[in-house]
Design a protein around this motif. Structure first.
Motif, short mmCIF file in Angstrom:
data_model
loop_
_atom_site.label_atom_id
_atom_site.label_comp_id
_atom_site.label_asym_id
_atom_site.label_seq_id
_atom_site.Cartn_x
_atom_site.Cartn_y
_atom_site.Cartn_z
N LEU A 245 0.83 -1.20 0.00
CA LEU A 245 0.00 0.00 0.00
C LEU A 245 0.87 1.26 0.00
CD1 LEU A 245 -2.90 -0.93 2.46
CD2 LEU A 245 -2.98 -0.75 -0.03
N VAL A 246 1.92 1.24 0.79
CA VAL A 246 2.83 2.39 0.84
C VAL A 246 3.54 2.55 -0.50
CG1 VAL A 246 4.88 3.34 1.94
CG2 VAL A 246 3.13 2.21 3.32
N SER A 247 4.07 1.46 -1.02
CA SER A 247 4.76 1.50 -2.31
C SER A 247 3.80 1.89 -3.44
CB SER A 247 5.39 0.15 -2.60
OG SER A 247 6.00 0.13 -3.87
N GLY A 248 2.59 1.34 -3.41
CA GLY A 248 1.61 1.66 -4.45
C GLY A 248 1.16 3.10 -4.41
N GLY A 249 1.00 3.67 -3.20
CA GLY A 249 0.62 5.08 -3.09
C GLY A 249 1.67 5.99 -3.67
N ALA A 250 2.94 5.68 -3.41
CA ALA A 250 4.02 6.49 -3.98
C ALA A 250 4.04 6.36 -5.50
CB ALA A 250 5.36 6.06 -3.39
N TRP A 251 3.79 5.13 -5.99
CA TRP A 251 3.78 4.93 -7.45
C TRP A 251 2.67 5.72 -8.11
CZ3 TRP A 251 0.24 3.14 -10.97
CH2 TRP A 251 0.72 2.88 -12.26
N VAL A 252 1.49 5.78 -7.50
CA VAL A 252 0.37 6.54 -8.07
C VAL A 252 0.71 8.03 -8.12
CG1 VAL A 252 -2.02 7.26 -7.66
CG2 VAL A 252 -1.38 4.86 -7.41
N TYR A 253 1.32 8.55 -7.08
CA TYR A 253 1.72 9.96 -7.07
C TYR A 253 2.67 10.25 -8.22
CZ TYR A 253 3.64 14.39 -5.37
OH TYR A 253 4.04 15.72 -5.27
N ILE A 254 3.70 9.42 -8.33
CA ILE A 254 4.68 9.63 -9.39
C ILE A 254 4.03 9.49 -10.76
CG2 ILE A 254 6.81 8.71 -10.40
CD1 ILE A 254 7.59 7.84 -7.53
N TRP A 255 3.19 8.49 -10.93
CA TRP A 255 2.50 8.28 -12.20
C TRP A 255 1.66 9.50 -12.60
CZ3 TRP A 255 -2.97 7.88 -12.37
CH2 TRP A 255 -3.49 7.61 -13.64
N PHE A 256 0.95 10.07 -11.66
CA PHE A 256 0.07 11.19 -11.97
C PHE A 256 0.85 12.46 -12.30
CE2 PHE A 256 -2.32 14.97 -10.69
CZ PHE A 256 -3.46 14.83 -11.48
N PHE A 257 1.81 12.82 -11.45
CA PHE A 257 2.50 14.10 -11.63
C PHE A 257 3.53 14.06 -12.76
CE2 PHE A 257 0.70 14.88 -7.46
CZ PHE A 257 0.34 16.21 -7.55
N ARG A 258 4.03 12.89 -13.09
CA ARG A 258 4.89 12.79 -14.27
C ARG A 258 4.09 12.64 -15.55
NH1 ARG A 258 9.87 8.90 -14.31
NH2 ARG A 258 8.21 7.33 -14.16
N GLY A 259 2.85 12.19 -15.43
CA GLY A 259 2.04 11.93 -16.62
C GLY A 259 1.26 13.13 -17.12
N THR A 260 1.23 14.22 -16.36
CA THR A 260 0.52 15.43 -16.79
C THR A 260 1.52 16.58 -16.91
OG1 THR A 260 -0.02 15.93 -14.47
CG2 THR A 260 -1.67 14.74 -15.78
N PRO A 261 1.35 17.46 -17.90
CA PRO A 261 2.31 18.57 -18.08
C PRO A 261 2.32 19.51 -16.89
CG PRO A 261 0.93 18.28 -20.03
CD PRO A 261 0.33 17.43 -18.95
N VAL A 262 3.49 20.04 -16.58
CA VAL A 262 3.60 20.96 -15.45
C VAL A 262 2.80 22.23 -15.70
CG1 VAL A 262 5.73 21.99 -16.36
CG2 VAL A 262 5.24 22.11 -13.92
N LEU A 263 2.64 22.64 -16.96
CA LEU A 263 1.83 23.82 -17.26
C LEU A 263 0.38 23.60 -16.88
CD1 LEU A 263 1.59 26.64 -18.47
CD2 LEU A 263 1.31 25.59 -20.71
N VAL A 264 -0.13 22.40 -17.15
CA VAL A 264 -1.51 22.06 -16.76
C VAL A 264 -1.65 22.08 -15.24
CG1 VAL A 264 -3.26 20.25 -16.82
CG2 VAL A 264 -1.90 20.72 -18.85
N GLN A 265 -0.65 21.58 -14.55
CA GLN A 265 -0.70 21.55 -13.08
C GLN A 265 -0.68 22.96 -12.50
OE1 GLN A 265 2.24 18.78 -11.52
NE2 GLN A 265 1.97 17.46 -13.30
N ILE A 266 0.11 23.85 -13.08
CA ILE A 266 0.15 25.23 -12.61
C ILE A 266 -1.20 25.90 -12.82
CG2 ILE A 266 1.18 27.50 -13.02
CD1 ILE A 266 3.79 26.05 -13.70
N LEU A 267 -1.79 25.70 -13.99
CA LEU A 267 -3.11 26.26 -14.27
C LEU A 267 -4.16 25.68 -13.33
CD1 LEU A 267 -3.05 26.29 -18.18
CD2 LEU A 267 -3.10 28.29 -16.67
N PHE A 268 -4.05 24.38 -13.05
CA PHE A 268 -5.01 23.75 -12.13
C PHE A 268 -4.97 24.42 -10.77
CE2 PHE A 268 -5.82 20.73 -8.73
CZ PHE A 268 -7.08 20.27 -9.05
N TRP A 269 -3.76 24.60 -10.22
CA TRP A 269 -3.65 25.23 -8.90
C TRP A 269 -4.06 26.70 -8.95
CZ3 TRP A 269 -3.64 22.37 -4.87
CH2 TRP A 269 -3.03 21.11 -4.88
#
Length: 293
Positions: free
Chosen positions: A79-103
């Motif tokens: 669960l700990v390893s999977g949670g970290a993998w999901v975080y990495i998967w999401f934030f590496r899989g979306t452009p940083v420009l989209v993330q800035i606009l989202f916030w």
């Protein structure tokens, strides 16, 4: 041996460099006088300060998150390893420009940010999202959280580069997993972690220009505000480029000496620094003949 090909290649490089320098220096459309006038303008310097703040804070957040995520990824708990993998998967899989606009527009999803017991529990504190997540906070969140995903993989690669026998020996001496990580694994992993971290820092300095999309006055947006009034677009962009080149050069020099420091022990002697190489070329040491006895 005579290396004719090297001399020809060197001559071609010098010729191309001379052509580029002559063209840039003599083309009046660059308007270097305008560049000089605005290089130390108060608005530009304010943008430089904001860019440095964004770089330092975002990298500090990214490195902290990266270390935590790397440790989580290597955890035997799925669960700990999977949670970290999901975080990495999401934030590496979306452009940083989209993330800035989202916030920047997160208040459209969550008009109010509150702290309390979840699932209908009592609320301890709350505030309007527009008052809490201002452009500076949105920029930090967008850059820092995204950087944490990349730093996690960098730190994980560095930790995996350390031989497992080191950890096993530490455990046999009674050291806990965290003690082994802090005293044995991470110090040796720094040799692998430092080079890509330096590259990420340089990249972060330039990526910070993306926060101009949420109208936050870092370096690029500051020069955009100026040339939107005087229409000197190219000279003002050159001003921004000069400042970016200046700080990336400083960071590159710092990265070189950090790599050299953590590379001790890999070779019998440390490689000479650029200054030492230049000194050796300008003032070659003369071999003293040993006196005959």
């Amino acid at each position: 041996m005579r290396h004719v090909g090297r001399w020809i290649a060197a001559a071609i490089v010098l010729l191309l460099a001379a052509i580029v320098i002559h063209s840039v220096a003599t083309n009046p459309r660059f308007e270097w006088d305008i560049v000089g006038n605005y290089l130390f303008d108060a608005r530009v310097l304010r943008g430089v300060r904001v860019t440095l703040e964004l770089t330092v804070i975002s990298m500090a957040i990214g490195i902290t998150i990266g270390v935590v995520l790397a440790v989580m990824r290597l955890s035997p708990n799925p669960l700990v390893s999977g949670g970290a993998w999901v975080y990495i998967w999401f934030f590496r899989g979306t452009p940083v420009l989209v993330q800035i606009l989202f916030w920047g527009f997160v208040s459209a999803l969550y008009p109010k940010i509150s702290i309390g017991i979840p699932f209908g529990g009592p609320e301890f504190a709350g505030a309007d999202a527009n008052h809490v997540i201002k452009p500076f906070v949105a920029a930090i969140l967008g850059l820092g959280l995204n950087e944490g995903a990349y730093m996690a993989e960098i730190v994980r690669a560095g930790m995996l580069s350390v031989d497992e026998g080191q950890s096993e020996a530490a455990h046999s001496l009674g050291m806990t997993r965290m003690q082994t990580l802090r005293r044995i694994v991470l110090p040796q992993a720094m040799r692998v972690i430092i080079p890509p971290t330096g590259n990420e820092t340089i990249s972060m300095l330039k990526t910070s220009s993306l926060v101009s999309v949420i109208a936050y006055a870092e370096l690029l947006y500051s020069v955009q505000l100026i040339y939107s009034v005087n229409f000197k677009t190219i000279p003002l962009l050159l001003v921004a480029a000069i400042w970016y080149l200046f700080f990336t050069t400083i960071l590159s020099i710092g990265q070189y000496y950090l790599e050299r420091h953590y590379g001790r022990g890999l070779a019998r002697e440390l490689p000479p620094t650029p200054l030492q190489k230049l000194r050796a070329r300008l003032f070659p040491e003369r071999r003293q003949e040993e006196p005959l006895v």
